[in-house]
Motif scaffolding. Structure first.
Motif, PDB file in Angstrom:
ATOM      1  N   TYR A   1       5.312  11.309  -4.731  1.00 40.33           N
ATOM      2  CA  TYR A   1       5.847  11.377  -3.375  1.00 40.33           C
ATOM      3  C   TYR A   1       7.056  12.295  -3.306  1.00 40.33           C
ATOM      4  O   TYR A   1       7.973  12.202  -4.129  1.00 40.33           O
ATOM      5  CB  TYR A   1       6.230   9.981  -2.886  1.00 40.33           C
TER       6      TYR A   1
ATOM      7  N   ARG B   1      -6.242   3.549   3.641  1.00 42.29           N
ATOM      8  CA  ARG B   1      -5.126   4.307   3.080  1.00 42.29           C
ATOM      9  C   ARG B   1      -4.579   5.361   4.037  1.00 42.29           C
ATOM     10  O   ARG B   1      -5.322   6.125   4.631  1.00 42.29           O
ATOM     11  CB  ARG B   1      -5.539   4.975   1.763  1.00 42.29           C
ATOM     12  N   GLY B   2      -3.258   5.346   4.181  1.00 41.77           N
ATOM     13  CA  GLY B   2      -2.586   6.302   5.040  1.00 41.77           C
ATOM     14  C   GLY B   2      -2.438   5.847   6.476  1.00 41.77           C
ATOM     15  O   GLY B   2      -1.675   6.443   7.238  1.00 41.77           O
ATOM     16  N   ARG B   3      -3.154   4.783   6.858  1.00 43.04           N
ATOM     17  CA  ARG B   3      -3.113   4.326   8.252  1.00 43.04           C
ATOM     18  C   ARG B   3      -2.676   2.872   8.374  1.00 43.04           C
ATOM     19  O   ARG B   3      -1.852   2.527   9.194  1.00 43.04           O
ATOM     20  CB  ARG B   3      -4.494   4.489   8.892  1.00 43.04           C
TER      21      ARG B   3
ATOM     22  N   HIS C   1       1.306   3.843   1.955  1.00 43.90           N
ATOM     23  CA  HIS C   1       2.008   4.243   3.174  1.00 43.90           C
ATOM     24  C   HIS C   1       3.180   3.330   3.505  1.00 43.90           C
ATOM     25  O   HIS C   1       4.037   3.675   4.320  1.00 43.90           O
ATOM     26  CB  HIS C   1       1.030   4.297   4.365  1.00 43.90           C
ATOM     27  N   ASP C   2       3.224   2.151   2.862  1.00 42.33           N
ATOM     28  CA  ASP C   2       4.282   1.190   3.131  1.00 42.33           C
ATOM     29  C   ASP C   2       5.383   1.238   2.072  1.00 42.33           C
ATOM     30  O   ASP C   2       6.302   0.419   2.089  1.00 42.33           O
ATOM     31  CB  ASP C   2       3.682  -0.217   3.198  1.00 42.33           C
TER      32      ASP C   2
ATOM     33  N   THR D   1       6.704   4.525   0.917  1.00 40.33           N
ATOM     34  CA  THR D   1       7.475   5.770   1.009  1.00 40.33           C
ATOM     35  C   THR D   1       8.799   5.567   1.748  1.00 40.33           C
ATOM     36  O   THR D   1       9.805   6.198   1.409  1.00 40.33           O
ATOM     37  CB  THR D   1       6.651   6.869   1.692  1.00 40.33           C
ATOM     38  N   THR D   2       8.808   4.677   2.739  1.00 38.28           N
ATOM     39  CA  THR D   2      10.061   4.433   3.467  1.00 38.28           C
ATOM     40  C   THR D   2      11.110   3.816   2.552  1.00 38.28           C
ATOM     41  O   THR D   2      12.309   4.070   2.717  1.00 38.28           O
ATOM     42  CB  THR D   2       9.833   3.507   4.672  1.00 38.28           C
TER      43      THR D   2
ATOM     44  N   GLU E   1       3.435  13.964   2.302  1.00 45.67           N
ATOM     45  CA  GLU E   1       2.471  12.889   2.158  1.00 45.67           C
ATOM     46  C   GLU E   1       2.412  12.419   0.710  1.00 45.67           C
ATOM     47  O   GLU E   1       2.795  13.133  -0.215  1.00 45.67           O
ATOM     48  CB  GLU E   1       1.087  13.375   2.595  1.00 45.67           C
TER      49      GLU E   1
ATOM     50  N   GLY F   1       1.461  -0.843   9.336  1.00 48.28           N
ATOM     51  CA  GLY F   1       0.513   0.151   9.827  1.00 48.28           C
ATOM     52  C   GLY F   1      -0.464  -0.439  10.825  1.00 48.28           C
ATOM     53  O   GLY F   1      -0.343  -1.584  11.277  1.00 48.28           O
TER      54      GLY F   1
ATOM     55  N   GLU G   1      -7.355  -2.227   2.572  1.00 45.14           N
ATOM     56  CA  GLU G   1      -6.490  -1.089   2.861  1.00 45.14           C
ATOM     57  C   GLU G   1      -7.270   0.081   3.451  1.00 45.14           C
ATOM     58  O   GLU G   1      -8.349   0.429   2.969  1.00 45.14           O
ATOM     59  CB  GLU G   1      -5.783  -0.625   1.588  1.00 45.14           C
TER      60      GLU G   1
ATOM     61  N   SER H   1       0.845  -1.186   0.000  1.00 40.60           N
ATOM     62  CA  SER H   1       0.000   0.000   0.000  1.00 40.60           C
ATOM     63  C   SER H   1       0.888   1.246   0.000  1.00 40.60           C
ATOM     64  O   SER H   1       2.081   1.176   0.323  1.00 40.60           O
ATOM     65  CB  SER H   1      -0.909  -0.004   1.229  1.00 40.60           C
TER      66      SER H   1
END
Length: 281
Positions: free
Chosen positions: A94, A131-133, A62-63, A65-66, A99, A148, A129, A60
């Motif tokens: 990104y 999203r974002g959390r 949020h997973d 970007t790292t 965000e 998350g 999902e 997803s």
């Protein structure tokens, strides 16, 4: 797929994450969150040569970007990256420290497929999902498999509205069990991908990493003929077929290796660097 000639150089490099950029933790369904220095350096040679590097994963947004931050993909100009998430259902831009900006999302009604699967696998766990959390789940997944927050909810609540992706997981089954299950059901109106374990990703029909990457190419003024793609899973099959050159990691299942134009080293042998060294020495 047409093999590139000696003068061809990729203008877009599409990279899977788990099992391609990141090494698997032996005996577990997770990967080490670290990129080998040789792989990092090879990717930066591609960037320095002017290629667009696009992460394409079943993860997803949020997973992912790292991983972009680990690779420092933004370069000195700190430009926004194109990223293909959720097996192509979500495309975002990104910027480090910012965000994810969703620019495209495909949704579908997953309820009929989920109900059909649970009739045959009533003990399976379902995740959607958030999203974002993180994820909303019918029951917690094994440690490390979802990133998350996990919030428990009834399955009918999870699929009450259109979603971009649904995960079905049965720790008591095998990947082969799920391949047979999906084939027997047909899952009309829904596409699916079986993972390394008894893990089934449900997505909208026609949506894959390939469709997501084509969207990115359309925005960049490029085409599949400009693309090199590297991956190791069944969810990479469409991407490897779409790209001018599709390369399977050395440890990929035979189905993926057979579908690729070439096979590079395993993730433990820095296979991504082995392939990129060919084009960006």
């Amino acid at each position: 797929m047409t093999q590139p000639d000696a003068t061809w150089v990729p203008r877009l490099v599409a990279l899977d994450i788990d099992g391609t950029l990141l090494k698997w933790v032996q005996g577990e369904g997770t990967t080490h969150e670290e990129v080998a220095p040789r792989v990092h350096d090879a990717i930066h040679r591609a960037l320095d040569a002017g290629a667009h590097v696009v992460l394409a994963s079943g993860r997803s947004p949020h997973d992912m970007t790292t991983i972009a931050d680990l690779l420092d993909l933004h370069g000195h100009e700190q430009e926004r990256l194109w990223v293909v998430a959720s097996n192509g259902a979500v495309i975002f831009r990104y910027l480090p420290g910012g965000e994810a900006e969703i620019v495209h999302e495909d949704l579908f009604d997953a309820a009929p497929a989920v109900r059909a699967i649970l009739e045959l696998r009533p003990g399976a766990r379902v995740a959607v999902e958030d999203r974002g959390r993180g994820y909303r789940v019918t029951s917690p997944f094994p440690d490390g498999e979802l990133a998350g927050e996990m919030v428990t909810a009834d399955v009918e609540e999870l699929v009450a509205n259109p979603v971009s992706r649904v995960i079905i997981r049965d720790p008591d089954a095998t990947a082969e069990d799920f391949v047979a299950l999906a084939a027997d059901l047909g899952l009309h109106g829904t596409d699916y991908v079986v993972g390394w374990t008894a893990w089934l990703d449900l997505t909208p029909v026609g949506v894959s990493k390939a469709s997501g990457l084509q969207h990115v190419c359309d925005e960049l003024g490029l085409g599949a003929e400009d693309a090199l793609a590297i991956g190791d899973g069944r969810n990479d099959l469409e991407m490897l077929a779409w790209a001018r050159r599709g390369v399977a990691m050395g440890q990929a299942v035979e189905e993926v290796r057979a579908a690729a134009d070439a096979v590079t080293g395993t993730v433990y042998e820095d296979g991504v660097a082995v392939e990129l060294d060919r084009w960006f020495p």
